[in-house]
Write an enzyme that holds these catalytic residues in place. Structure first.
Site, short mmCIF file in Angstrom:
data_model
loop_
_atom_site.label_atom_id
_atom_site.label_comp_id
_atom_site.label_asym_id
_atom_site.label_seq_id
_atom_site.Cartn_x
_atom_site.Cartn_y
_atom_site.Cartn_z
N TRP A 67 7.42 -0.01 -7.66
CA TRP A 67 8.66 -0.52 -7.06
C TRP A 67 9.79 -0.48 -8.08
O TRP A 67 10.89 -0.06 -7.78
CB TRP A 67 8.45 -1.96 -6.57
CG TRP A 67 9.58 -2.48 -5.71
CD1 TRP A 67 9.64 -2.47 -4.35
CD2 TRP A 67 10.81 -3.05 -6.16
NE1 TRP A 67 10.84 -3.01 -3.91
CE2 TRP A 67 11.58 -3.36 -5.01
CE3 TRP A 67 11.35 -3.31 -7.42
CZ2 TRP A 67 12.84 -3.94 -5.08
CZ3 TRP A 67 12.63 -3.88 -7.49
CH2 TRP A 67 13.35 -4.19 -6.34
N LYS A 81 7.70 -7.84 9.44
CA LYS A 81 7.20 -7.12 8.26
C LYS A 81 8.19 -6.12 7.70
O LYS A 81 8.14 -5.76 6.53
CB LYS A 81 5.89 -6.41 8.62
CG LYS A 81 5.08 -5.97 7.42
CD LYS A 81 3.73 -5.44 7.86
CE LYS A 81 2.91 -5.00 6.65
NZ LYS A 81 1.60 -4.47 7.03
N ALA A 84 -3.88 -1.10 12.22
CA ALA A 84 -5.28 -1.21 11.83
C ALA A 84 -5.97 -2.45 12.38
O ALA A 84 -7.19 -2.51 12.40
CB ALA A 84 -5.41 -1.20 10.31
N PHE A 122 -3.41 -2.60 6.69
CA PHE A 122 -3.89 -3.95 6.40
C PHE A 122 -4.98 -3.94 5.33
O PHE A 122 -4.98 -3.09 4.45
CB PHE A 122 -4.35 -4.65 7.68
CG PHE A 122 -3.22 -4.94 8.63
CD1 PHE A 122 -2.16 -5.74 8.25
CD2 PHE A 122 -3.21 -4.41 9.92
CE1 PHE A 122 -1.10 -6.01 9.11
CE2 PHE A 122 -2.16 -4.68 10.79
CZ PHE A 122 -1.10 -5.48 10.38
N PHE A 164 5.01 -7.65 -9.17
CA PHE A 164 6.26 -8.26 -8.72
C PHE A 164 6.92 -8.96 -9.90
O PHE A 164 6.24 -9.34 -10.88
CB PHE A 164 6.00 -9.26 -7.59
CG PHE A 164 5.68 -8.63 -6.27
CD1 PHE A 164 6.62 -8.54 -5.26
CD2 PHE A 164 4.41 -8.09 -6.02
CE1 PHE A 164 6.33 -7.95 -4.04
CE2 PHE A 164 4.11 -7.50 -4.81
CZ PHE A 164 5.07 -7.43 -3.81
N LYS A 211 0.83 -1.21 0.00
CA LYS A 211 0.00 0.00 0.00
C LYS A 211 0.86 1.25 0.00
O LYS A 211 0.58 2.21 -0.73
CB LYS A 211 -0.92 0.00 1.22
CG LYS A 211 -2.02 -1.03 1.20
CD LYS A 211 -3.00 -0.86 2.35
CE LYS A 211 -2.31 -0.94 3.71
NZ LYS A 211 -1.71 -2.27 3.95
N THR A 217 4.05 1.56 -0.94
CA THR A 217 4.75 1.64 -2.22
C THR A 217 3.82 2.20 -3.30
O THR A 217 4.21 3.07 -4.10
CB THR A 217 5.26 0.26 -2.63
OG1 THR A 217 6.15 -0.24 -1.63
CG2 THR A 217 6.00 0.31 -3.97
N ARG A 265 1.48 6.99 7.46
CA ARG A 265 1.77 6.78 8.88
C ARG A 265 3.27 6.61 9.15
O ARG A 265 4.03 6.25 8.26
CB ARG A 265 1.05 5.52 9.38
CG ARG A 265 -0.46 5.62 9.40
CD ARG A 265 -1.07 4.27 9.72
NE ARG A 265 -0.76 3.28 8.69
CZ ARG A 265 -0.82 1.97 8.84
NH1 ARG A 265 -1.18 1.46 9.99
NH2 ARG A 265 -0.54 1.15 7.85
#
Length: 555
Positions: A408, A103, A272, A300, A380, A69, A71, A92
């Protein structure tokens, strides 16, 4: 190149150049070095807030590493600026718990990052530390009053609900015995710690509109009862003034930049799954005051972050997004279709198709808010053209715009298609969001509407303890508060093993907590904990620094 190598390969612009893009006068900045600064609250302009295009970025049910999210948010804001739109990212602050846990950081990835990445993911401008100190000051004042012979409020130490907090995943602090050491040590009692991101002070900081509101909210914190059963609040301990002093700088949003030099405001960091999961109201309104497009995120999946963004934050702030970007990944969809985490990088069209109902569930849930949706497939290297095509065709059948995001790999240029679809969707939005429930609904009715409308479940089942607590809170006059569900992020249900789009399930609430300062009730569902633990192999084990100050293994 690794994330940190990419971040270190770019020379940041001086923060005054970033401020100039937002028409912030240099003398307004409070510098924290050359590449970050705090912004005063008096720059918020409510008239400009009303005319801004607010874009919310959320996601399908994530895999443990997350689906990108942040990225996507950063790639999108860079793309909008390439298209000559005045755009800012408002996200955030990362918690050290995930950074040293499983993570990793929360500063984006690849060529869609905010910098200085290392600072942002570690101590940044000290906001988290200030929140901890304010939280734990209240704990100290509670203990002191319980011990006092001359100024005691008569607090029944068995009823104290207030916990200390620390910004680290430390399972050993979930439940502890405090105040040992004889008479001088206080009155022994069972208590515990929450992670800072799940603390009520974090929630208060993110919902407060100004310093005075922050102080008032701190005073409204419920801490326990007297021996006669009378509720005790932080203002009864005269705590709110000192707590607000500790937070006087933390309430100001932080200005940084993306790798491509777009403005980024980073402020507040609630999770979240166990808190409201969005950045602060003042940061969002600051971004909306100083741009035409404000890109923000909610943690999330949409069942947690987006639901709380709408029903708690937007309701409190009087704002409404123009578009919701739903981030999906091929690997997550395959995971929800039964593919193991170790194998999700392998092509598997069958598993992908089986996982599409999870995407459907999030789209159906978000449509209930009445705001246009755009699906962003966060690409990806392992994704194949066949897999991409299946998801694109599926979204087109549902009538939902879809774009592949290469943020990315390519930064803003990789998100131009997404940006164009977002602009079109935002310009088509003429309505305010529709909340899931009314504030005058009972707390149980609010939970049931979330369960049925957002999660796709049947009903909410309360334990005997939860029923007793709910009666108590409603008797105290807090039945009109919104609810902030604490639930696993790994499933629509409260069982993390139920992947995909589970049906015919109940949400089991084992207990309630109440955040009277923040202004919401917290139903705790399933096995949810507000102090996470570290994984078997914490990320901290591979992080190191050499004699020259070069950091390795951070991401």
């Amino acid at each position: 190149m690794t994330e940190i190598q990419i971040a270190q390969s770019v020379t940041p612009k001086h923060i005054r150049e970033i401020a100039a893009k937002m028409d912030i006068a240099e003398e307004k900045l409070e510098y924290y070095g050359n590449d970050k600064a705090k912004i005063p609250l008096d720059l918020i302009d409510e008239d400009k807030v009303k005319s801004n295009h607010l874009i919310l970025v959320t996601a399908i049910t994530p895999t443990p590493p997350g689906e990108g999210k942040t990225t996507t948010s950063i790639g999108l804001v860079d793309a909008l600026n390439i298209l000559k739109k005045k755009a800012v990212a408002v996200i955030r602050e990362p918690s050290l718990g995930p950074v040293f846990g499983i993570k990793g950081g929360a500063a984006g990835g690849g060529w869609s990052q905010v910098i200085p990445m290392v600072d942002i993911n570690l101590h940044f401008t000290g906001d988290f530390h200030a929140i901890e100190k304010a939280n734990n000051l209240l704990s100290a004042l509670i203990e002191n009053n319980i011990q006092s012979k001359s100024r005691s409020l008569g607090i029944d130490h068995r009823t104290v609900t207030w916990k200390r907090c620390m910004d680290m995943n430390d399972r050993g602090l979930r439940t502890i015995v405090a105040a040992l050491g004889g008479k001088a040590g206080g009155v022994p009692r069972e208590t515990g710690f929450n992670i800072t991101a799940a603390s009520e002070i974090m929630a208060i900081l993110c919902l407060a509109t100004d310093l005075e509101d922050l102080k008032e909210r701190c005073g409204n914190i419920y801490v326990g009862d007297t021996w006669e059963g009378k509720p005790v609040f932080a203002k009864d301990l005269n705590a709110e003034g000192a707590m607000a002093v500790l937070l006087k700088d933390a309430i100001k949003p932080n200005l940084v930049q993306t790798l491509e030099g777009s403005p980024a405001i980073i402020h507040g960091g609630p999770f979240a799954n166990i808190a409201q999961g969005t950045n602060s109201i003042v940061a969002t309104k600051m971004g909306m005051s100083l741009s035409d497009y404000t890109i923000t995120e909610a943690g999330f999946g949409s069942d947690l972050g987006a639901e709380k963004f709408m029903n708690i934050k937007c309701r409190a702030a009087g704002i409404s997004p123009k578009t919701i970007v739903l981030v999906a990944t091929i690997r997550a969809l395959k995971y929800h279709g039964g593919k193991s985490l170790k194998e999700i990088t392998q092509e598997d069209v069958e598993a992908l198709v089986k996982g599409l109902p999870n995407l459907d569930g999030h789209i159906a849930s978000l449509k209930g808010f009445g705001i246009p949706i755009v699906v962003s497939i966060n690409a990806f290297k392992s994704d194949t053209e066949a897999e991409m095509q299946i998801v694109k065709e599926h979204c087109e059948k549902l009538g939902v715009p879809v774009a592949v995001s290469y943020g990315w790999e390519k930064g803003g240029k990789g998100c131009l298609d997404l940006a164009e679809k977002v602009i079109k969707a935002a310009n088509s939005c003429t309505d305010q969001f529709q909340p899931t429930y009314n504030l005058d609904d009972s707390i149980h009715a609010k939970m049931e509407k979330i369960c049925q409308t957002v999660y796709g479940g049947k009903k909410v089942v309360l334990s005997d303890l939860a029923k007793s607590q709910l009666r108590r809170f409603e008797a105290m006059g807090f039945g009109n508060l919104p609810v902030c569900m604490a639930k696993t992020e790994k499933s629509f249900s409260d069982d993390q093993k139920r992947l995909g789009r589970p049906m015919h399930f109940d949400i089991h609430v084992r207990e309630f907590e109440i955040a009277t300062g923040a202004g919401f009730v917290i139903p705790i569902a399933g096995n949810m904990l507000r102090m996470p633990g570290l994984p078997t192999r914490p990320a901290a084990e591979k992080i190191t620094i050499d004699k020259n100050g070069t950091i390795e293994g951070l991401f």
